[in-house]
Design a protein around this motif. Sequence first.
Motif, PDB file in Angstrom:
ATOM      1  N   GLY A   9      -3.166 -10.715  -8.062  1.00 62.66           N
ATOM      2  CA  GLY A   9      -1.913 -10.750  -7.326  1.00 62.66           C
ATOM      3  C   GLY A   9      -1.856  -9.859  -6.101  1.00 62.66           C
ATOM      4  O   GLY A   9      -0.853  -9.851  -5.386  1.00 62.66           O
ATOM      5  N   LYS A  10      -2.907  -9.115  -5.837  1.00 63.77           N
ATOM      6  CA  LYS A  10      -2.932  -8.217  -4.685  1.00 63.77           C
ATOM      7  C   LYS A  10      -3.476  -8.938  -3.450  1.00 63.77           C
ATOM      8  O   LYS A  10      -4.222  -9.909  -3.550  1.00 63.77           O
ATOM      9  N   GLY A  33      -9.406 -10.983  -8.427  1.00 62.10           N
ATOM     10  CA  GLY A  33      -8.096 -11.609  -8.295  1.00 62.10           C
ATOM     11  C   GLY A  33      -7.388 -11.397  -6.986  1.00 62.10           C
ATOM     12  O   GLY A  33      -6.309 -11.951  -6.765  1.00 62.10           O
ATOM     13  N   ALA A  34      -7.950 -10.597  -6.074  1.00 61.90           N
ATOM     14  CA  ALA A  34      -7.270 -10.339  -4.801  1.00 61.90           C
ATOM     15  C   ALA A  34      -7.425 -11.516  -3.852  1.00 61.90           C
ATOM     16  O   ALA A  34      -8.448 -12.210  -3.857  1.00 61.90           O
ATOM     17  N   GLY A  94       1.567 -13.494   2.564  1.00 63.50           N
ATOM     18  CA  GLY A  94       2.918 -13.008   2.364  1.00 63.50           C
ATOM     19  C   GLY A  94       3.088 -11.524   2.114  1.00 63.50           C
ATOM     20  O   GLY A  94       4.223 -11.048   2.033  1.00 63.50           O
ATOM     21  N   ARG A  95       2.006 -10.772   2.006  1.00 59.94           N
ATOM     22  CA  ARG A  95       2.128  -9.346   1.745  1.00 59.94           C
ATOM     23  C   ARG A  95       0.804  -8.655   2.025  1.00 59.94           C
ATOM     24  O   ARG A  95      -0.189  -9.305   2.365  1.00 59.94           O
ATOM     25  N   ILE A  96       0.784  -7.349   1.865  1.00 60.29           N
ATOM     26  CA  ILE A  96      -0.454  -6.585   1.969  1.00 60.29           C
ATOM     27  C   ILE A  96      -0.362  -5.408   0.996  1.00 60.29           C
ATOM     28  O   ILE A  96       0.657  -4.716   0.939  1.00 60.29           O
ATOM     29  N   ASP A  97      -1.419  -5.203   0.220  1.00 66.55           N
ATOM     30  CA  ASP A  97      -1.426  -4.166  -0.815  1.00 66.55           C
ATOM     31  C   ASP A  97      -2.532  -3.143  -0.645  1.00 66.55           C
ATOM     32  O   ASP A  97      -2.426  -2.032  -1.173  1.00 66.55           O
ATOM     33  N   ALA A  98      -3.597  -3.510   0.052  1.00 63.37           N
ATOM     34  CA  ALA A  98      -4.726  -2.588   0.178  1.00 63.37           C
ATOM     35  C   ALA A  98      -5.448  -2.822   1.490  1.00 63.37           C
ATOM     36  O   ALA A  98      -5.526  -3.952   1.979  1.00 63.37           O
ATOM     37  N   ASP A 239      -4.211  -0.738  -9.240  1.00 59.79           N
ATOM     38  CA  ASP A 239      -3.182   0.083  -9.876  1.00 59.79           C
ATOM     39  C   ASP A 239      -3.760   1.029 -10.915  1.00 59.79           C
ATOM     40  O   ASP A 239      -3.108   2.018 -11.284  1.00 59.79           O
ATOM     41  N   ARG A 240      -4.958   0.771 -11.392  1.00 65.65           N
ATOM     42  CA  ARG A 240      -5.567   1.680 -12.366  1.00 65.65           C
ATOM     43  C   ARG A 240      -5.906   3.028 -11.733  1.00 65.65           C
ATOM     44  O   ARG A 240      -6.132   4.004 -12.448  1.00 65.65           O
TER      45      ARG A 240
END
Length: 306
Positions: A9-10, A33-34, A94-98, A239-240
């Motif tokens: 989901g990332k 999964g990214a 739609g987003r950015i996480d890393a 997230d870990r």
Amino acid sequence: MTDTRLMEGKVAVVTGAGNGIGRAIAVMMAAHGAKVIINDIGVSLTGEGGSASPAEETRDAIRAAGGEAAISTDSVADPESAKKIVQCALDNFGRIDAVVNNAGILRDSIFHKMTADDWKSVVDVHLNGSFYVASAAAQHFRQQESGAFVFMVSASGLIGAFGQANYAAAKLGMTALSKSIAIDMKRYNVRSNCISPVAWSRMVSSIPTDTPEQKARVEKMMQITPEKNAPLAVYLASDRAAHVSGQVFGVRKNEIYLYNQFDLARVVADVDGWTPNSIADVAMPGLAAGFREPVTAAGVFPWEPI
């Protein structure tokens, strides 16, 4: 040990992902999964030329394995262009996480022969480019109160290297930038860490092999593949690693290091204040036990990689 997909989901941006370590990180992030933005302008090791082919090859590898990816051929070395890299993530996913700041070039030269262009071109890509991309992403990380940065630095900056003053300075600057981000953005749950990788890739293929010792070093490095660096990058972006920030790690084959960061080694004081002569007579002898002779990375890692 668990074997879950850590980045499900990332959305991650990996700069310089058309080859080597960047490609290995992008591929493994997708496998975990990214959705990945593969940023690469397809230039030569020294920054000439340009082609979308390297980014397309990484994207095709990810899609062939069932992952999702899009490409960006915008340069990190221009602030407006860097904003487009982050926007590419938003437009596609739609987003950015890393963000993994990995893009780089080399212009190696012994210091007294290094030109201003050699200096500026390397600093523009590594240090300025990392700032531009991180700054663009930080605005979104702050709003969503989450995000992770991974800066790919180098033992050249952390320890020392011959003929790489530009590269070493830029990489050590990236290390300080990462630490500053970790401090400034902690309140927004944004993390930032560094990896100093060891691997045989384009970025080290220019190491000279003029002596038997240099040849032996290169032969050993050729056995260390870029893929060895990807697991730590995936972990730090996930997230870990929510409790890990402001750190500097190293990877060499199956070894992971934690580097010390600058702190006080020794202190001397004189209540009457110092003079140049008292510094020579008292202060320097007292501090000298804490001196470290400048060395290269080869002198710090005398053992064979595991």
